[in-house]
Write an enzyme that holds these catalytic residues in place. Structure first.
Site, PDB file in Angstrom:
ATOM      1  N   ARG A 187     -10.185 -11.672  -0.445  1.00  0.00           N
ATOM      2  CA  ARG A 187      -9.406 -10.541   0.046  1.00  0.00           C
ATOM      3  C   ARG A 187     -10.136  -9.775   1.142  1.00  0.00           C
ATOM      4  NH1 ARG A 187     -10.443  -5.293  -0.985  1.00  0.00           N
ATOM      5  NH2 ARG A 187      -8.737  -3.773  -1.076  1.00  0.00           N
ATOM      6  N   SER A 207      -3.799   9.323  -3.638  1.00  0.00           N
ATOM      7  CA  SER A 207      -4.623   9.865  -4.714  1.00  0.00           C
ATOM      8  C   SER A 207      -5.534  10.962  -4.174  1.00  0.00           C
ATOM      9  CB  SER A 207      -5.465   8.745  -5.332  1.00  0.00           C
ATOM     10  OG  SER A 207      -6.486   9.282  -6.155  1.00  0.00           O
ATOM     11  N   GLU A 257      -3.410  -3.044   2.675  1.00  0.00           N
ATOM     12  CA  GLU A 257      -3.533  -4.073   1.636  1.00  0.00           C
ATOM     13  C   GLU A 257      -2.585  -3.641   0.532  1.00  0.00           C
ATOM     14  OE1 GLU A 257      -3.724  -5.378  -1.441  1.00  0.00           O
ATOM     15  OE2 GLU A 257      -5.865  -5.171  -1.902  1.00  0.00           O
ATOM     16  N   GLU A 271       4.786  -3.384  -7.953  1.00  0.00           N
ATOM     17  CA  GLU A 271       4.441  -2.007  -7.609  1.00  0.00           C
ATOM     18  C   GLU A 271       5.050  -1.557  -6.289  1.00  0.00           C
ATOM     19  OE1 GLU A 271       0.280  -1.237  -8.212  1.00  0.00           O
ATOM     20  OE2 GLU A 271       0.541  -1.237 -10.369  1.00  0.00           O
ATOM     21  N   VAL A 275       2.736   8.188   2.208  1.00  0.00           N
ATOM     22  CA  VAL A 275       3.066   8.016   3.621  1.00  0.00           C
ATOM     23  C   VAL A 275       4.459   8.550   3.921  1.00  0.00           C
ATOM     24  CG1 VAL A 275       4.065   5.697   3.403  1.00  0.00           C
ATOM     25  CG2 VAL A 275       2.875   6.355   5.507  1.00  0.00           C
ATOM     26  N   GLU A 276       5.341   8.550   2.907  1.00  0.00           N
ATOM     27  CA  GLU A 276       6.681   9.089   3.103  1.00  0.00           C
ATOM     28  C   GLU A 276       6.683  10.609   3.224  1.00  0.00           C
ATOM     29  OE1 GLU A 276       7.073   5.240   0.771  1.00  0.00           O
ATOM     30  OE2 GLU A 276       5.779   7.014   0.736  1.00  0.00           O
ATOM     31  N   GLU A 324      -3.983   8.236   2.088  1.00  0.00           N
ATOM     32  CA  GLU A 324      -4.270   7.964   0.681  1.00  0.00           C
ATOM     33  C   GLU A 324      -3.547   8.983  -0.200  1.00  0.00           C
ATOM     34  OE1 GLU A 324      -5.017   6.790  -2.793  1.00  0.00           O
ATOM     35  OE2 GLU A 324      -5.653   5.562  -1.107  1.00  0.00           O
ATOM     36  N   HIS A 354      -8.531 -11.624  -7.347  1.00  0.00           N
ATOM     37  CA  HIS A 354      -8.210 -10.700  -8.438  1.00  0.00           C
ATOM     38  C   HIS A 354      -6.711 -10.661  -8.708  1.00  0.00           C
ATOM     39  CE1 HIS A 354      -7.197  -8.019  -5.101  1.00  0.00           C
ATOM     40  NE2 HIS A 354      -6.604  -7.237  -5.971  1.00  0.00           N
ATOM     41  N   ASP A 388     -13.718  -8.884  -4.364  1.00  0.00           N
ATOM     42  CA  ASP A 388     -12.888 -10.064  -4.131  1.00  0.00           C
ATOM     43  C   ASP A 388     -13.133 -10.523  -2.696  1.00  0.00           C
ATOM     44  OD1 ASP A 388     -10.903 -11.927  -3.659  1.00  0.00           O
ATOM     45  OD2 ASP A 388      -9.353 -10.821  -4.739  1.00  0.00           O
ATOM     46  N   GLY A 408      -2.599   3.558   2.337  1.00  0.00           N
ATOM     47  CA  GLY A 408      -3.213   3.332   1.030  1.00  0.00           C
ATOM     48  C   GLY A 408      -4.662   2.936   1.191  1.00  0.00           C
TER      49      GLY A 408
END
Length: 620
Positions: free
Chosen positions: A280, A328, A387, A396, A367-368, A326, A543, A277, A304
């Site tokens: 973006r 994940s 982002e 979300e 992050v928390e 991150e 997107h 994108d 993120g």
């Protein structure tokens, strides 16, 4: 960025309004240390609690609740609904009306004041005959829930009584309805031994229910496996324990939703779509690389990070240190590998055996959850970037995480990239729908399908690209956010706007409204090169596309009307000159979803008005 923002495919986003039942049951938890006689947490997890309209009796099913109201309190909900043909909104109002009257110790049907709550609950107040044309609960003020997080309002219409006697399939709505009040629960892992609700002036709290009002009570120390916790230490005993148990169930559910959410971004295809994108990615690249005074020698946090593309830009711009956060696990490993492949990973020995001299450190986790990352000192970050934007900007709810990071790690006066966000709204015409396609299919008229598609769209938000030539009204600002100063509660808002036909349009029909957003990297922090990232239909597509909310019926509009107007406002005989719109967007009970409500009033050129029933959309 990648692993947090709203980028799921449209099939998921345009799902049905009502949540579907999950086949996955909550895992067993050990409550032996809490209450010896109550070790069946799994049963509690699957039994939603809805309060009776007249007393404090809890129920797991709307049907059981209303049968209780009929037999004990002489309130026949199903009978009233059937006799007076009450639709969803009138039933919604009725429930809130009854609750409001009961709170005043007033009989719902006679309006007389009872001397006590006990007298009110006696089965002596049978319904009077209503005239069927007007009801005490017709006032729109009863569209506002009287009881906060009233699970009955989210369930009663799914449990309608019919001739076949179908019964409702009990789902997790009650569980989900708890999510909003406990949004700030800090979940460190699924086996966490302590329940904490931060941001309460240094005190942990436990939520309790007292006379239908949610309150917070201090709790000095609360450990899930602490056998010393005694029910007798609380004034309400069993009720307090049930509330704590429910809170822990909610924490577990939020944790499960988060796990599913972050794992969904382990697909490289999603990251390719986002990086591809250009609107973006180029906006972020320009803001980072073309503002050297901001990034040079700065400590940066990327919330993120996904593949780490923004962190790579920051390192390229001369940042002294970059914390790439991150959630994940898979993408955190990938981001580390990518940083190492580009010789930008910090500290340690590389896979080739040489000392790393990069600046990027990938930190895996929400992050928390970074309180244990002692090397990241509070208020030590110069630039916070992310982002975070989802469909309709707020889908979300990753913005909550960005604001948490801002308050925890950003220096006073530090920069937030982007630092502003603005939501816009405009009306669209028939050509933006699928109706024209179905009107002529190889010479055959299939417009019946088009009409049905539009009717279905009136119940679901649609994520799609809208051509700017199909926008027929003026564009209005729906809401502005200042990310440097805003608080999470400001994500929930109501805005009133008025749409008029575009100056190039004389008359047409408005079929709905389209929402889009832009984020700004403003001169406040980006002195050399301010940048705007826009998802407007008047610019290149992204997107994110746009979010389309379709009216139940199109509203005829005209900039001027000659002669005397007849017929209802919004029809061809009496077109509306303006459409007043009241839009509310709030975080939904289901974690990471949002609810959108829309109320419309058409105003004719002679001042006559017509209002339509509210519409509710869930972006889930």
């Amino acid at each position: 960025m990648a692993s947090h923002s709203g980028k799921r495919n449209n099939t998921e986003v345009n799902a049905k309004l009502h949540y579907s039942d999950s086949d996955d049951e909550l895992e067993d938890q050990n409550w032996d240390d809490w209450v010896d006689e109550d070790d069946d947490l799994e049963e509690h997890a699957s039994d939603p609690q809805m309060l009776c309209l007249f007393c404090d009796s809890p129920f797991t099913s709307c049907r059981f609740l209303f049968e209780h109201c009929t037999s004990v309190h002489s309130f026949d909900f199903y009978g009233i609904k059937k006799t007076y043909d009450l639709d969803f909104y009138k039933c919604f109002k009725l429930i809130n009306y009854v609750r409001s009257q009961v709170a005043l110790n007033k009989c719902w049907s006679f309006g007389m004041i009872c001397m006590s709550k006990e007298e009110l609950q006696k089965p002596l107040h049978e319904a009077v005959n209503l005239n069927g044309s007007s009801f005490p609960w017709d006032d729109d003020k009863y569209l506002k829930p009287f009881l906060q997080d009233d699970s009955l309002l989210y369930s009663f219409y799914e449990d309608d009584e019919d001739e076949e006697g179908d019964t409702m399939i009990v789902d997790k709505k009650e569980l989900e309805s708890y999510l909003s009040p406990f949004e700030h629960i800090d979940i460190h892992d699924e086996d966490a031994s302590e329940l904490m609700v931060p941001e309460n002036e240094g005190k942990d709290v436990v939520m309790s229910s007292d006379k239908d009002m949610t309150t917070a009570k201090p709790l000095d120390s609360l450990s899930v496996n602490d056998p010393s916790v005694s029910i007798s230490s609380y004034s309400n005993g069993k009720k307090e324990m049930d509330t704590i148990r429910s809170t822990m169930i909610v924490a577990k559910e939020i944790n499960n939703i988060n796990k599913s959410y972050f794992s969904s971004y382990s697909s490289f295809g999603i990251h390719r779509d986002m990086i591809s994108d250009k609107v973006r990615t180029d906006a972020y690249r320009q803001a980072i690389l073309e503002n050297p005074s901001l990034l040079r020698n700065a400590v940066v946090m990327d919330v993120g990070c996904g593949t780490g593309i923004l962190s790579l830009f920051a390192a390229q711009a001369g940042a002294s240190r970059v914390f790439a956060v991150e959630a994940s696990e898979k993408m955190a490993v990938v981001a580390s590998q990518i940083a190492e492949d580009n010789k930008l990973l910090s500290s340690g020995i590389s896979s080739e055996g040489s000392q790393r001299n990069g600046v990027i450190e990938v930190v895996q986790g929400m992050v928390e959850e970074l309180d244990n990352a002692d090397h990241i000192k509070p208020h030590s970050v110069d630039v916070l970037m992310s982002e975070w934007m989802g469909y309709c900007l707020l889908y979300e709810s990753m913005l909550v995480s960005v604001l948490y990071a801002r308050d925890k790690w950003l220096k006073p006066g530090g920069a937030v990239l982007p630092d502003t966000a603005t939501m816009f709204l405009a009306g669209f015409g028939k050509e933006a729908t699928s109706i024209p396609f179905w009107e002529n299919v190889y010479g055959f008229n299939m417009s019946r399908i088009g009409r049905e598609v539009v009717e279905d769209a009136a119940r679901l938000p649609i994520i799609d690209v809208v051509d700017s030539c199909h926008i027929i009204t003026t564009t209005k600002v729906l809401q502005r956010f200042d990310l440097a100063t805003m608080q999470p509660k400001q994500m929930d808002f109501t805005a009133e706007i008025e749409l008029e036909l575009d100056s190039n349009v004389d008359s047409t029909r408005c079929y709905g409204v389209v929402l889009w957003f832009e984020t700004g990297f403003t001169e406040r922090f980006c002195h050399e090169k301010p940048v705007i990232l826009s998802t407007s239909p008047y610019g290149p597509s992204t997107h994110w596309s746009q979010t389309v909310l379709t009216f139940r019926e199109p509203i005829a509009m005209a900039s001027s009307c000659g002669g005397k107007e007849v017929g209802p406002v919004g029809t061809n005989e009496s077109p509306a000159a303006r459409i007043q719109s009241r839009i509310s967007i709030v975080r939904a009970p289901k974690h990471r979803s949002i609810d959108i409500s829309m109320e419309l009033t058409g105003i004719a050129s002679d001042g006559r008005k017509r209002s339509w029933p509210p519409q509710i959309f869930n972006l889930n």
